[in-house]
Design a protein around this motif. Structure first.
Motif, PDB file in Angstrom:
ATOM      1  N   LYS A   1       3.977   9.676  -8.230  1.00  0.00           N
ATOM      2  CA  LYS A   1       5.022   9.934  -9.226  1.00  0.00           C
ATOM      3  C   LYS A   1       4.507   9.884 -10.659  1.00  0.00           C
ATOM      4  N   LYS A   2       3.643   8.925 -10.973  1.00  0.00           N
ATOM      5  CA  LYS A   2       3.089   8.776 -12.323  1.00  0.00           C
ATOM      6  C   LYS A   2       4.186   8.872 -13.386  1.00  0.00           C
ATOM      7  N   SER A   3       5.070   7.907 -13.371  1.00  0.00           N
ATOM      8  CA  SER A   3       6.238   7.904 -14.240  1.00  0.00           C
ATOM      9  C   SER A   3       5.882   7.833 -15.720  1.00  0.00           C
ATOM     10  N   LYS A   4       6.696   8.526 -16.534  1.00  0.00           N
ATOM     11  CA  LYS A   4       6.592   8.445 -17.976  1.00  0.00           C
ATOM     12  C   LYS A   4       7.817   7.753 -18.574  1.00  0.00           C
ATOM     13  N   GLU A   5       8.590   7.105 -17.719  1.00  0.00           N
ATOM     14  CA  GLU A   5       9.780   6.376 -18.166  1.00  0.00           C
ATOM     15  C   GLU A   5       9.376   5.198 -19.045  1.00  0.00           C
ATOM     16  N   LYS A   6      10.280   4.815 -19.950  1.00  0.00           N
ATOM     17  CA  LYS A   6      10.044   3.649 -20.793  1.00  0.00           C
ATOM     18  C   LYS A   6      10.494   2.393 -20.059  1.00  0.00           C
ATOM     19  N   GLY A   7       9.704   1.353 -20.170  1.00  0.00           N
ATOM     20  CA  GLY A   7      10.032   0.100 -19.507  1.00  0.00           C
ATOM     21  C   GLY A   7       8.788  -0.755 -19.359  1.00  0.00           C
ATOM     22  N   ARG A   8       8.840  -1.710 -18.427  1.00  0.00           N
ATOM     23  CA  ARG A   8       7.716  -2.613 -18.187  1.00  0.00           C
ATOM     24  C   ARG A   8       6.945  -2.184 -16.946  1.00  0.00           C
ATOM     25  N   LYS A   9       5.637  -2.389 -16.976  1.00  0.00           N
ATOM     26  CA  LYS A   9       4.838  -2.101 -15.800  1.00  0.00           C
ATOM     27  C   LYS A   9       5.254  -3.020 -14.651  1.00  0.00           C
ATOM     28  N   ARG A  10       5.136  -2.526 -13.459  1.00  0.00           N
ATOM     29  CA  ARG A  10       5.602  -3.252 -12.281  1.00  0.00           C
ATOM     30  C   ARG A  10       4.824  -4.548 -12.073  1.00  0.00           C
ATOM     31  N   ASP A  11       5.549  -5.620 -11.813  1.00  0.00           N
ATOM     32  CA  ASP A  11       4.993  -6.950 -11.596  1.00  0.00           C
ATOM     33  C   ASP A  11       4.688  -7.114 -10.103  1.00  0.00           C
ATOM     34  N   PRO A  12       3.445  -7.477  -9.720  1.00  0.00           N
ATOM     35  CA  PRO A  12       3.091  -7.587  -8.299  1.00  0.00           C
ATOM     36  C   PRO A  12       3.643  -8.844  -7.619  1.00  0.00           C
ATOM     37  N   GLY A  13       4.349  -9.687  -8.373  1.00  0.00           N
ATOM     38  CA  GLY A  13       4.948 -10.883  -7.780  1.00  0.00           C
ATOM     39  C   GLY A  13       6.304 -10.578  -7.174  1.00  0.00           C
ATOM     40  N   ILE A  14       7.202 -11.540  -7.223  1.00  0.00           N
ATOM     41  CA  ILE A  14       8.539 -11.366  -6.654  1.00  0.00           C
ATOM     42  C   ILE A  14       9.291 -10.242  -7.347  1.00  0.00           C
ATOM     43  N   GLN A  15       9.014 -10.013  -8.637  1.00  0.00           N
ATOM     44  CA  GLN A  15       9.722  -8.985  -9.388  1.00  0.00           C
ATOM     45  C   GLN A  15       9.259  -7.562  -9.052  1.00  0.00           C
TER      46      GLN A  15
ATOM     47  N   GLU B   1       0.825  -1.200   0.000  1.00  0.00           N
ATOM     48  CA  GLU B   1       0.000   0.000   0.000  1.00  0.00           C
ATOM     49  C   GLU B   1       0.865   1.259   0.000  1.00  0.00           C
ATOM     50  N   ARG B   2       1.961   1.221   0.758  1.00  0.00           N
ATOM     51  CA  ARG B   2       2.899   2.352   0.760  1.00  0.00           C
ATOM     52  C   ARG B   2       3.477   2.574  -0.628  1.00  0.00           C
ATOM     53  N   ASP B   3       3.910   1.488  -1.278  1.00  0.00           N
ATOM     54  CA  ASP B   3       4.517   1.597  -2.603  1.00  0.00           C
ATOM     55  C   ASP B   3       3.514   2.089  -3.640  1.00  0.00           C
ATOM     56  N   GLN B   4       2.294   1.598  -3.563  1.00  0.00           N
ATOM     57  CA  GLN B   4       1.278   2.027  -4.518  1.00  0.00           C
ATOM     58  C   GLN B   4       0.962   3.509  -4.378  1.00  0.00           C
ATOM     59  N   LYS B   5       0.989   3.998  -3.150  1.00  0.00           N
ATOM     60  CA  LYS B   5       0.769   5.430  -2.920  1.00  0.00           C
ATOM     61  C   LYS B   5       1.885   6.243  -3.560  1.00  0.00           C
ATOM     62  N   MET B   6       3.128   5.780  -3.413  1.00  0.00           N
ATOM     63  CA  MET B   6       4.269   6.469  -4.028  1.00  0.00           C
ATOM     64  C   MET B   6       4.162   6.430  -5.552  1.00  0.00           C
ATOM     65  N   MET B   7       3.727   5.306  -6.089  1.00  0.00           N
ATOM     66  CA  MET B   7       3.570   5.179  -7.540  1.00  0.00           C
ATOM     67  C   MET B   7       2.518   6.142  -8.069  1.00  0.00           C
ATOM     68  N   ASP B   8       1.421   6.281  -7.342  1.00  0.00           N
ATOM     69  CA  ASP B   8       0.347   7.193  -7.749  1.00  0.00           C
ATOM     70  C   ASP B   8       0.820   8.639  -7.750  1.00  0.00           C
TER      71      ASP B   8
ATOM     72  N   PHE C   1      13.031   0.097  -8.225  1.00  0.00           N
ATOM     73  CA  PHE C   1      13.771   0.651  -7.081  1.00  0.00           C
ATOM     74  C   PHE C   1      13.340   2.059  -6.700  1.00  0.00           C
ATOM     75  N   ASP C   2      12.805   2.826  -7.645  1.00  0.00           N
ATOM     76  CA  ASP C   2      12.387   4.192  -7.304  1.00  0.00           C
ATOM     77  C   ASP C   2      10.871   4.301  -7.097  1.00  0.00           C
ATOM     78  N   ASN C   3      10.171   3.169  -7.081  1.00  0.00           N
ATOM     79  CA  ASN C   3       8.736   3.157  -6.787  1.00  0.00           C
ATOM     80  C   ASN C   3       7.914   4.111  -7.657  1.00  0.00           C
ATOM     81  N   ASP C   4       8.158   4.065  -8.955  1.00  0.00           N
ATOM     82  CA  ASP C   4       7.366   4.914  -9.861  1.00  0.00           C
ATOM     83  C   ASP C   4       6.424   4.090 -10.737  1.00  0.00           C
ATOM     84  N   GLY C   5       6.391   2.782 -10.538  1.00  0.00           N
ATOM     85  CA  GLY C   5       5.468   1.933 -11.278  1.00  0.00           C
ATOM     86  C   GLY C   5       6.014   1.342 -12.555  1.00  0.00           C
ATOM     87  N   ILE C   6       7.225   1.753 -12.958  1.00  0.00           N
ATOM     88  CA  ILE C   6       7.841   1.267 -14.189  1.00  0.00           C
ATOM     89  C   ILE C   6       9.231   0.706 -13.883  1.00  0.00           C
ATOM     90  N   VAL C   7       9.494  -0.486 -14.394  1.00  0.00           N
ATOM     91  CA  VAL C   7      10.832  -1.071 -14.291  1.00  0.00           C
ATOM     92  C   VAL C   7      11.581  -0.707 -15.567  1.00  0.00           C
TER      93      VAL C   7
END
Length: 318
Positions: free
Chosen positions: A266-280, A257-264, A285-291
């Motif tokens: 930041k709303k990152s526009k970085e290129k990459g993959r959406k965050r996986d809710p599993g082990i990955q 819940e803490r991480d999801q709040k941080m992601m909301d 690392f910067d909690n912006d929702g994008i790896v």
């Protein structure tokens, strides 16, 4: 091509025959009938001209298909049955259970799950080939679909679940029957990770979960330098608020819940993959929702160093 050339030669020969006749060529009397003579040497052998070359490779065929398409080929969906009521449509991160039959482009059946049991996966987390991951979205329980998947979207690692599906077909055709759609929630995600259903996660359990994903679905770390042991150690430290070496469901939910709040925020526009809710999950690392690609490439070093963002709740709060 050969047939067309032979027809051409036949017509060409006929034209030579009649051309010779019109030029006053002699004729022979056969059975009281006149047969025209071409005036040519009839002992000249007929030569068959072939225009065949080496057969096209699968890669060349795919290239021509994409040129004809104007770009990369995409999946093709045919909805063969849609139920009147749809309580849950499948979305990314939902858990879906389905049966399938898979055919090659020439309609040869390769495999079916009827008789062996349906497949359950979590959408959007790398547990299935990209084409089906896309094609299953929006499906309802009891819905039937025919999904045609081109080569570029049918690639996957060999695994227990997908071992019977070939990797070298230009097109694969799947007949899908959706059995169940279970909406995503944080509580259901924890239960998905909790293999022994004891309400907590241990380092060994996290290692076992990674092994299960690889063995059954071919899901692995994109960074090959990451090992399951260091990843599991990092994961437990990341969620273990009271430092006892285990992660309870309450601890896990609070950190998520803490991480999801941080992601909301930041709303990152970085290129990459959406965050996986599993082990990955720990790759972001910067909690912006994008790896990002950089985060993925540096993950093995950061796992060795340990988490920089630690659980904030104290033992008393838990």
């Amino acid at each position: 091509m050969t047939t067309n050339l032979l027809i051409f030669l036949a017509l060409f020969t006929s034209s030579q025959v009649f051309c010779g006749l019109n030029n006053g060529a002699s004729s022979k009397d056969v059975g009281g009938r006149k047969r025209p003579s071409s005036g040519l040497d009839e002992n000249i052998p007929v030569i068959e001209i072939r225009g065949e070359g080496a057969p096209m490779s699968s890669a060349q065929i795919r290239h021509l298909e994409e040129m004809d398409n104007g770009g990369p080929l995409d999946i093709k969906i045919e909805k063969t049955f849609v139920p009147a009521k749809c309580p849950n449509q499948a979305h990314r991160l939902d858990y879906v259970t389905f049966h399938y039959k898979v055919f090659t482009e020439d309609n040869k059946k390769v495999f079916q799950t009827y008789g062996t049991g349906p497949v359950t996966i979590q959408l959007g987390t790398g547990m299935i080939m990209p084409g089906l991951d896309k094609g299953l979205k929006g499906m309802c329980p009891e819905e039937l679909r025919k999904i045609r998947v081109p080569y570029r979207l049918s690639r996957k690692s060999k695994s227990k679940v997908w071992k019977n599906i070939p990797n070298d077909e230009n097109w694969l055709i799947f007949n899908i029957e959706m059995i169940e759609v279970k909406p995503f929630s944080l509580e259901s995600q924890f239960k998905f990770l909790d293999l022994n259903e004891d309400g907590k996660l241990t380092k060994q359990e996290v290692e076992d979960f990674q092994k299960k994903m690889k063995k059954e679905f071919g899901k692995t770390w994109k960074n090959e330098d990451i090992d399951n042991v260091s990843a599991a150690s990092y994961y437990i430290k990341y969620f273990d608020s009271n430092g006892d070496g285990n992660v309870t469901e309450i601890e896990w939910l609070k950190v998520m819940e803490r991480d999801q709040k941080m992601m909301d925020e930041k709303k990152s526009k970085e290129k990459g993959r959406k965050r996986d809710p599993g082990i990955q999950w720990i790759l972001d690392f910067d909690n912006d929702g994008i790896v990002t690609y950089k985060e993925n490439d540096e993950a093995d070093e950061k796992f060795e160093a340990g988490p920089t963002v630690l659980p904030t709740e104290s033992k008393d709060e838990l």
